[in-house]
Design a protein around this motif. Sequence first.
Motif, PDB file in Angstrom:
ATOM      1  N   GLU A  64     -22.353 -37.387  55.023  1.00  0.00           N
ATOM      2  CA  GLU A  64     -20.911 -37.601  55.145  1.00  0.00           C
ATOM      3  C   GLU A  64     -20.132 -36.289  55.285  1.00  0.00           C
ATOM      4  O   GLU A  64     -18.957 -36.309  55.630  1.00  0.00           O
ATOM      5  CB  GLU A  64     -20.377 -38.348  53.916  1.00  0.00           C
ATOM      6  N   ILE A  65     -20.773 -35.162  55.006  1.00  0.00           N
ATOM      7  CA  ILE A  65     -20.071 -33.876  55.018  1.00  0.00           C
ATOM      8  C   ILE A  65     -19.767 -33.467  56.455  1.00  0.00           C
ATOM      9  O   ILE A  65     -20.633 -33.542  57.329  1.00  0.00           O
ATOM     10  CB  ILE A  65     -20.906 -32.799  54.315  1.00  0.00           C
ATOM     11  N   THR A  66     -18.539 -33.041  56.698  1.00  0.00           N
ATOM     12  CA  THR A  66     -18.117 -32.593  58.021  1.00  0.00           C
ATOM     13  C   THR A  66     -17.502 -31.201  57.911  1.00  0.00           C
ATOM     14  O   THR A  66     -17.122 -30.765  56.817  1.00  0.00           O
ATOM     15  CB  THR A  66     -17.076 -33.549  58.627  1.00  0.00           C
ATOM     16  N   PRO A  67     -17.354 -30.496  59.040  1.00  0.00           N
ATOM     17  CA  PRO A  67     -16.719 -29.171  58.999  1.00  0.00           C
ATOM     18  C   PRO A  67     -15.276 -29.210  58.516  1.00  0.00           C
ATOM     19  O   PRO A  67     -14.729 -28.166  58.144  1.00  0.00           O
ATOM     20  CB  PRO A  67     -16.798 -28.698  60.463  1.00  0.00           C
ATOM     21  N   ASP A  68     -14.647 -30.398  58.512  1.00  0.00           N
ATOM     22  CA  ASP A  68     -13.264 -30.512  58.051  1.00  0.00           C
ATOM     23  C   ASP A  68     -13.149 -30.493  56.530  1.00  0.00           C
ATOM     24  O   ASP A  68     -12.054 -30.332  55.996  1.00  0.00           O
ATOM     25  CB  ASP A  68     -12.624 -31.793  58.594  1.00  0.00           C
ATOM     26  N   GLY A 135     -20.742 -25.563  65.174  1.00  0.00           N
ATOM     27  CA  GLY A 135     -20.279 -26.933  65.288  1.00  0.00           C
ATOM     28  C   GLY A 135     -20.720 -27.850  64.180  1.00  0.00           C
ATOM     29  O   GLY A 135     -20.274 -29.006  64.107  1.00  0.00           O
ATOM     30  N   ASP A 136     -21.599 -27.378  63.293  1.00  0.00           N
ATOM     31  CA  ASP A 136     -22.113 -28.209  62.200  1.00  0.00           C
ATOM     32  C   ASP A 136     -21.618 -27.685  60.858  1.00  0.00           C
ATOM     33  O   ASP A 136     -21.323 -26.495  60.713  1.00  0.00           O
ATOM     34  CB  ASP A 136     -23.648 -28.217  62.201  1.00  0.00           C
TER      35      ASP A 136
END
Length: 424
Positions: A64-68, A135-136
Amino acid sequence: MELDDHAEDLASDLGVDKEEVKADLQNLVEYSVPIDEAKGSLRRKYGDGDGGGSATPSAKDVGEITPDDSNVTVTGVVLTAGERSIRYQGDDHVIVEGRLADETGVIDYTAWEDFGLSPGDTITAGNAGVREWDGDPELNLGESTSLSFVEESIDVPYEIGGDAQLADLQTGDRAVTVEVDVVECERRTIDGRDGETEILSGVFGDESGRLPFTNWDPAPAIEEGGSVRIENTYVQEFRGVPEVNVSEFSTVSPIDREIEVGADATTMAIGEAVRTGGIYDVELVGNVLAVRDGSGLIQRCPECYRVIQKGQCRTHGDVDGVDDLRVKAILDDGTGTVTVVLDDELTEQVYDGTLEDALEQAREAMDQEVVADTIRERIVGREYRVRGHLSVDEYGANLDAERFEESDDDPAARATAFLEEVDA
């Protein structure tokens, strides 16, 4: 969250001027300090000793972890953990890098503190920073991270440990273990960050293929050659292809088994190869559409060996050029194009003459372009099978050829196979 938002939150929490905080934060980020560590450093600078934020980070699964995300709490299994030395702001720091996984996915991490991580550990990292890398998302574990070891292990669908074959390695991989044969090795002196430094460089090979390597702290087992097991390597991009890096934290040991290095290169369509972003050893088949300017008889700088124009080197100015041969040919297979670069030996083969022959032809014609024209007549319009190292950058795709041979494939059979693949 944008840098401006981070600065506004910090200024509000600390009761200081936002622009001053933003300038300090920008400076740290430009030196590649992770945003979480940068914010903690500024909290300490301005008197907030706990180094933490005002918000409680949410618990998330790895998938669930995103760069945001800014900060998260995550529980997972340490798949790999390897030490490496980096330098920022003039100081050397030993970090631990690797991969963390749970049932939902895998994420890279960097630990800026010594948490004692080992492959197989199950951990919970609270207030772990998140940054974007290629990007990750990537986790940053630092002073503001609360890390605990969990007794109950998690079953994850991923292999614990960093064992890998060369063909599977990608730029950015860390804490990798390989068993390889030293195909080529030379000791060189370079200008390192602490002055002149001796390194080993060359090519590793295993059953899956070959990759270049750099050994920053020369290991006798590598220099002696043969088969070796190397634990805790990392992979960086060099000239557009992945390169195995062996550091002072790597463990190198000879092994008894003989490693049969794969002799075959991967054969790919040009368009597919270009989309990979770079491959060390690849075979392409296509037609030579043109021979580019700067081919044939050229001159190089005696200092840096770059090609010079009208006696001028971009780095060393006026120089007496050294004569050489080179070909830059455009290869096309219908799916894409690539510039194939032939060195002096391969150029002599397609020219069917030596450097002395080329110089004599140029003197007789009073024009060195006749050498390139001769090469054009011999290779343009013909189909070639080319093997070498492909790099892709903002200037296009270039393949440094190791082999350049006229193809004996049946064009009709290959066209039929291509159409069948398209129909499928």
